[in-house]
Design an enzyme around this catalytic site. Structure first.
Site, short mmCIF file in Angstrom:
data_model
loop_
_atom_site.label_atom_id
_atom_site.label_comp_id
_atom_site.label_asym_id
_atom_site.label_seq_id
_atom_site.Cartn_x
_atom_site.Cartn_y
_atom_site.Cartn_z
N GLU A 3 -9.75 7.95 25.74
CA GLU A 3 -10.89 7.03 25.65
C GLU A 3 -10.61 5.70 26.36
O GLU A 3 -11.50 5.11 26.97
CB GLU A 3 -11.21 6.77 24.17
CG GLU A 3 -12.43 5.91 23.92
CD GLU A 3 -12.73 5.74 22.43
OE1 GLU A 3 -12.04 6.36 21.59
OE2 GLU A 3 -13.65 4.98 22.11
N ASP A 15 -5.68 0.34 -4.29
CA ASP A 15 -4.22 0.33 -4.43
C ASP A 15 -3.74 -1.01 -4.99
O ASP A 15 -2.80 -1.07 -5.77
CB ASP A 15 -3.53 0.67 -3.11
CG ASP A 15 -4.12 -0.05 -1.91
OD1 ASP A 15 -5.06 -0.85 -2.06
OD2 ASP A 15 -3.62 0.20 -0.80
N PHE A 40 -10.12 9.49 16.10
CA PHE A 40 -11.18 8.81 16.81
C PHE A 40 -10.75 7.51 17.50
O PHE A 40 -11.56 6.90 18.20
CB PHE A 40 -12.35 8.55 15.85
CG PHE A 40 -12.88 9.83 15.24
CD1 PHE A 40 -13.63 10.71 16.00
CD2 PHE A 40 -12.58 10.17 13.92
CE1 PHE A 40 -14.11 11.90 15.46
CE2 PHE A 40 -13.05 11.36 13.37
CZ PHE A 40 -13.81 12.23 14.14
N ASP A 55 -8.77 -3.86 3.39
CA ASP A 55 -7.50 -4.57 3.37
C ASP A 55 -7.28 -5.39 4.64
O ASP A 55 -6.84 -6.54 4.58
CB ASP A 55 -6.39 -3.54 3.20
CG ASP A 55 -5.01 -4.15 3.15
OD1 ASP A 55 -4.71 -4.84 2.16
OD2 ASP A 55 -4.22 -3.93 4.09
N ASP A 77 -17.37 6.49 17.70
CA ASP A 77 -16.76 6.36 16.38
C ASP A 77 -17.72 6.76 15.26
O ASP A 77 -18.76 6.13 15.08
CB ASP A 77 -16.34 4.90 16.13
CG ASP A 77 -15.47 4.36 17.25
OD1 ASP A 77 -14.67 5.13 17.78
OD2 ASP A 77 -15.61 3.17 17.58
N SER A 127 0.81 -1.22 0.00
CA SER A 127 0.00 0.00 0.00
C SER A 127 0.84 1.27 0.00
O SER A 127 0.31 2.35 -0.31
CB SER A 127 -0.93 0.02 1.22
OG SER A 127 -1.89 -0.99 1.11
N HIS A 166 -1.76 -9.74 -0.42
CA HIS A 166 -2.29 -8.95 -1.54
C HIS A 166 -2.31 -9.80 -2.80
O HIS A 166 -1.60 -10.81 -2.89
CB HIS A 166 -1.43 -7.71 -1.77
CG HIS A 166 -1.43 -6.77 -0.62
ND1 HIS A 166 -0.60 -5.69 -0.54
CD2 HIS A 166 -2.18 -6.75 0.51
CE1 HIS A 166 -0.82 -5.03 0.59
NE2 HIS A 166 -1.77 -5.66 1.24
ZN LIG Z 1 -2.51 -4.83 2.94
#
Ligand SMILES: [Zn+2]
Length: 472
Positions: free
Chosen positions: A183, A326, A238, A285, A254, A55, A402
């Site tokens: 949080e 990607d 967040f 991903d 969230d 990526s 990937h």
């Molecule tokens: Zn990946």
């Protein structure tokens, strides 16, 4: 620009069916928002040193316009991964920078950490995508003067003219080492990471002009309470790391991706010069890497909702929208399933070889490889519709990998027709820049008076006359 991390074509198709089935339809005939875009291209995703890419190298391609080595962001292929001393002089700038330099507002919205591979290529130059903060950097890189990606996020694009938005996860990388998280106060892993003791939220605020309204927020309630007309700069972090999967999302703390996109566009489109916004569905991903197809596909459906949201707030008359991935994953579905079969369901027959049922969704490799008593696991004995079910894979790997095949590019708006055919991935930002008349190549742009819309020179005529010249 919408970037589905790991959203290969098989993921798009499966997400389409899921979207339809969530609306109680068979699913196959459903149209995703991206399906409605009039132009589609294929993008060749390889990195300069990798057939199957990562990526970081790919983000450098579709944001900065040059292919790069895997693991590197915002640098040319002259930079070697982890080698800090190969960075200087090899930095490349991104479409976000080109837009900012043209006076446009810019934004980054992601479901991962804001300093993760995809967004980081928009603003950082780093020999290693894993240098989230100085805590993750080797001493050698620090001594050679390389800066971590969170630091670069706050310093490299600090002088945004009109308005800017940064939203996603990654809170812990902004605070001094061991600072308790707002949080998760009991969670040690959520604590601040910075060895340099900097508070990057304070630094972000300090760079904003006094007469402008800048807001740092950390939960959904604060986000929904904002009046976007009264916000010029927004930093929303967040989660300490990546945001939660959409299926696991806490509706108080969230926001969804589409909620973030809605606020981002409201803030950015106040700028009469326009804006560039990068939206990443970053955890498609992650779902795939974990072999959890249901998580991945719900992430993809949520990104499609965000695309729909953006579509209602922008016009194809003046806004180029590009949706792509990607890279792909070794995710597939098959097995001659009938129309309307649950996308998470079984194929209608058992294997003619091991006599066991199998799910339509399978992975080429990954953590779902399971052998029970020397044989492939019988999936009818497990809850294969569970949110965290790991689909079976052919090869055992802790993390599914990937895929190397091309990914789709969907485009609508001005100059969208330039995105058809098969292209190198690094072609994409040049199209976006060409359409917006930003970046280095502006020869085709009209004078500044014509509101920046492209007006091509009479080049075809010139070319037509040339052969005549040769004849005579
Ligand atoms: Zn990946």
């Amino acid at each position: 620009m919408f970037l589905g991390d790991g959203m290969g074509v098989s993921t798009v198709t499966a997400a389409r069916i899921l979207k339809g089935q969530l609306h109680h339809s068979p699913g196959e005939e459903t149209r995703l928002e991206m399906d409605k875009f009039p132009y589609v291209a294929l993008s060749k995703t390889y990195n300069t040193n990798a057939q199957v890419p990562d990526s970081a190298g790919t983000a450098t391609a579709y944001l900065c316009g040059v292919k790069a080595n895997e693991g590197t962001v915002g640098v040319s292929a002259a930079t070697q991964r982890t080698q800090c001393n190969t960075t200087q002089g090899n930095e490349v700038t991104s479409i976000l920078r080109w837009a900012k330099d043209a006076g446009k507002s810019v934004g980054i919205v992601t479901t991962t950490r804001v300093n993760h591979a995809t967004p980081s290529a928009a603003y950082a130059h780093s020999a290693d995508r894993d240098w989230y903060s100085d805590n993750e950097m080797p001493p050698e890189a620090l001594s050679q003067g390389c800066k971590d990606i969170a630091y670069q996020l706050m310093h490299n694009i600090k002088d945004i003219e009109a308005s800017g938005v940064i939203m996603g996860g990654g809170r812990k990388y902004m605070f001094p080492k061991n600072r308790t998280d707002v949080e998760y106060d009991m969670d040690e892993k959520a604590r601040g990471t910075r060895l340099d003791g900097l508070n990057l939220i304070d630094i972000w605020k300090s760079f904003k002009p006094r007469h402008k309204h800048s807001h740092y927020i950390w939960n959904r309630t604060e986000l929904l309470a904002l009046d976007p007309h009264m916000v010029d700069y927004l930093l929303g972090l967040f989660e300490p790391g990546d945001m939660q999967y959409e299926l696991n999302r806490n509706n108080v703390t969230d926001p969804s991706l589409s909620e973030m996109v809605k606020t981002a566009i409201k803030i950015l489109n106040k700028n009469p010069k326009g804006f560039f916004l990068l939206v990443e569905g970053g955890r498609i991903d992650h779902g795939h890497h974990e072999g959890k197809a249901k998580q991945a596909l719900h992430e993809a459906v949520e990104m499609d909702r965000a695309i729909e949201q953006a579509g209602t707030m922008t016009s194809v008359e003046d806004t180029l929208t590009v949706v792509t991935a990607d890279h792909s994953h070794v995710f597939t579905f098959g097995g001659y399933t009938p129309r309307g079969n649950s996308i998470f369901g079984l194929a209608p027959m058992v294997s003619d070889t091991d006599k066991k049922p199998f799910t339509a969704i399978l992975y080429g490799n990954g953590p779902g490889y399971k052998v029970v008593g020397g044989e492939r696991e019988n999936v009818s004995m497990v809850d294969y519709a569970h949110n965290n079910y790991q689909a079976q894979s052919a090869v055992p790997l802790r993390h599914e990998t990937h895929g190397g095949e091309d990914v789709a590019v969907f485009a609508k708006g001005p100059m969208a027709h330039l995105l058809h055919g098969v292209h190198e991935q690094n072609y994409i930002p040049h199209v976006m820049a060409y359409a917006a008349c930003i970046g280095a190549n502006r020869d085709h742009c009209a004078s500044a008076s014509s509101s920046g819309s492209p007006s091509p020179r009479p080049l075809p005529l010139l070319l037509a006359l040339l052969p005549l010249g040769i004849l005579f």
